[in-house]
Design an enzyme around this catalytic site. Structure first.
Site, PDB file in Angstrom:
ATOM      1  N   GLU A 143       0.650  -1.191   0.284  1.00  0.00           N
ATOM      2  CA  GLU A 143       0.119  -0.015   0.101  1.00  0.00           C
ATOM      3  C   GLU A 143       1.040   1.716   0.461  1.00  0.00           C
ATOM      4  O   GLU A 143       1.827   1.031   0.794  1.00  0.00           O
ATOM      5  CB  GLU A 143      -1.262  -0.142   1.093  1.00  0.00           C
ATOM      6  CG  GLU A 143      -1.680   0.938   1.792  1.00  0.00           C
ATOM      7  CD  GLU A 143      -2.440   0.956   2.312  1.00  0.00           C
ATOM      8  OE1 GLU A 143      -4.235   1.795   2.357  1.00  0.00           O
ATOM      9  OE2 GLU A 143      -2.673   0.093   3.506  1.00  0.00           O
ATOM     10  N   LYS A 203      -9.825   1.657  -2.865  1.00  0.00           N
ATOM     11  CA  LYS A 203      -9.885   1.350  -1.001  1.00  0.00           C
ATOM     12  C   LYS A 203     -11.836   1.453  -1.170  1.00  0.00           C
ATOM     13  O   LYS A 203     -11.838   3.376  -0.882  1.00  0.00           O
ATOM     14  CB  LYS A 203      -8.731   2.281  -0.719  1.00  0.00           C
ATOM     15  CG  LYS A 203      -9.242   1.244   1.231  1.00  0.00           C
ATOM     16  CD  LYS A 203      -8.101   2.032   1.530  1.00  0.00           C
ATOM     17  CE  LYS A 203      -7.855   1.289   3.345  1.00  0.00           C
ATOM     18  NZ  LYS A 203      -6.059   2.166   3.838  1.00  0.00           N
ATOM     19  N   CYS A 242      -6.433  -2.864   3.075  1.00  0.00           N
ATOM     20  CA  CYS A 242      -5.412  -2.865   4.197  1.00  0.00           C
ATOM     21  C   CYS A 242      -6.887  -2.761   4.343  1.00  0.00           C
ATOM     22  O   CYS A 242      -7.144  -4.269   4.727  1.00  0.00           O
ATOM     23  CB  CYS A 242      -4.701  -1.352   4.437  1.00  0.00           C
ATOM     24  SG  CYS A 242      -4.447  -1.235   5.660  1.00  0.00           S
TER      25      CYS A 242
END
Length: 283
Positions: A51, A120, A161
């Site tokens: 990331e 995301k 994440c």
């Protein structure tokens, strides 16, 4: 790399690049591409970056480092994927589009073509008193879609994440035929030791698939200190590869024959009571 009886690949090598990320974008890109070439030379067919691999992680950095897609970073990823003839999961970068910023993962095929773009979905807005407070939504907008891509080996699902905390997302990827989930992520020194491995093992075990996470290397001088420990978990819930905190490349062989055996031995995917419960993809 083995072939199954039907001709599909039964196993393939995966490489996770736990990159030390600096404040100099050009250095990050050069280092990342060099490690991709190294991983390819060692037989990796799928290579993944962490990331925010091209920039420091933090709301104060996203606007400064943001790029359009295609842009400098993604063009270099496309070129090195084609040069090495690999599938490249490009970690994530801050993306600018239409006046909004996103935390975005791009995937390129062996011909350099863009195969997937995952923004995301779940933004990292947390407050653990006395330990960490962070609010991605101060600068970022969320993505609104699932992201999958096909390879000759298996179908792969993407998250970034904080997406890993949401079991429903992984379950839908499993329902759609994914056998490997890849999460570029940067857990911190509070959530990392507590939840990083636990979440991966849970997603892998619940859905009987492989889960891989790719973190930046730990930098104690950074404003946000990443936990590191990039990891691969198999469908039995076992950790089969794991990095420390430093910059490194983690290699493991993804054994799809083992995945099939586990699903046959404990056939929970065929035993679900869909008449009583269900998780569905809405868009």
């Amino acid at each position: 790399m083995r072939r199954a009886g039907g001709g599909a690949m039964a196993s393939f090598r995966l490489a996770l690049i736990q990159l030390h990320v600096s404040a100099v974008k050009s250095d990050n890109l050069q280092r990342a591409c060099g490690l991709v070439r190294e991983a390819s030379a060692k037989g990796a067919k799928l290579v993944a970056l962490p990331e925010c691999f091209n920039s420091p992680y933090g709301t104060q950095y996203f606007k400064e480092y943001a790029e359009k897609i295609p842009g400098e970073s993604t063009q270099k990823l496309s070129a090195v994927a084609k040069e090495c003839s690999i599938y490249l999961i490009g970690g994530s970068i801050p993306e600018e589009d239409g006046g909004k910023l996103y935390n975005t993962c791009t995937v390129f095929g062996p011909d350099g073509a863009l195969l997937a773009k995952h923004r995301k979905v779940h933004l990292f807005d947390i407050n653990v008193p006395g330990k960490i407070q962070f609010k991605e939504s101060e600068t970022l907008s969320p993505g609104n879609s699932f992201s999958m891509f096909d390879t000759p080996y298996c179908k792969v699902g993407l998250g970034i994440c904080y997406d890993m905390r949401f079991a429903e997302m992984a379950q839908i990827y499993g329902q759609k035929g994914c056998q490997l989930l890849i999460y570029p992520g940067a857990f911190n020194m509070t959530t990392g030791p507590a939840h990083w491995e636990l979440l991966q093992r849970g997603r892998a075990l619940d859905n009987q698939l492989y889960v891989a996470t790719v973190s930046p290397a730990r930098d104690e001088t950074a404003s946000y200190v990443a936990w590191g420990h990039s990891t691969v978990v198999n469908p039995w819930g076992e950790v089969i590869a794991k990095a420390g905190a430093e910059e490194t490349v983690v290699y493991t062989d993804i054994d799809l024959k083992k995945l099939a055996e586990i699903r046959q031995q404990i056939p929970i995917l065929n035993q679900k009571r869909c008449d009583l419960y269900g998780v569905e993809m809405k868009k």
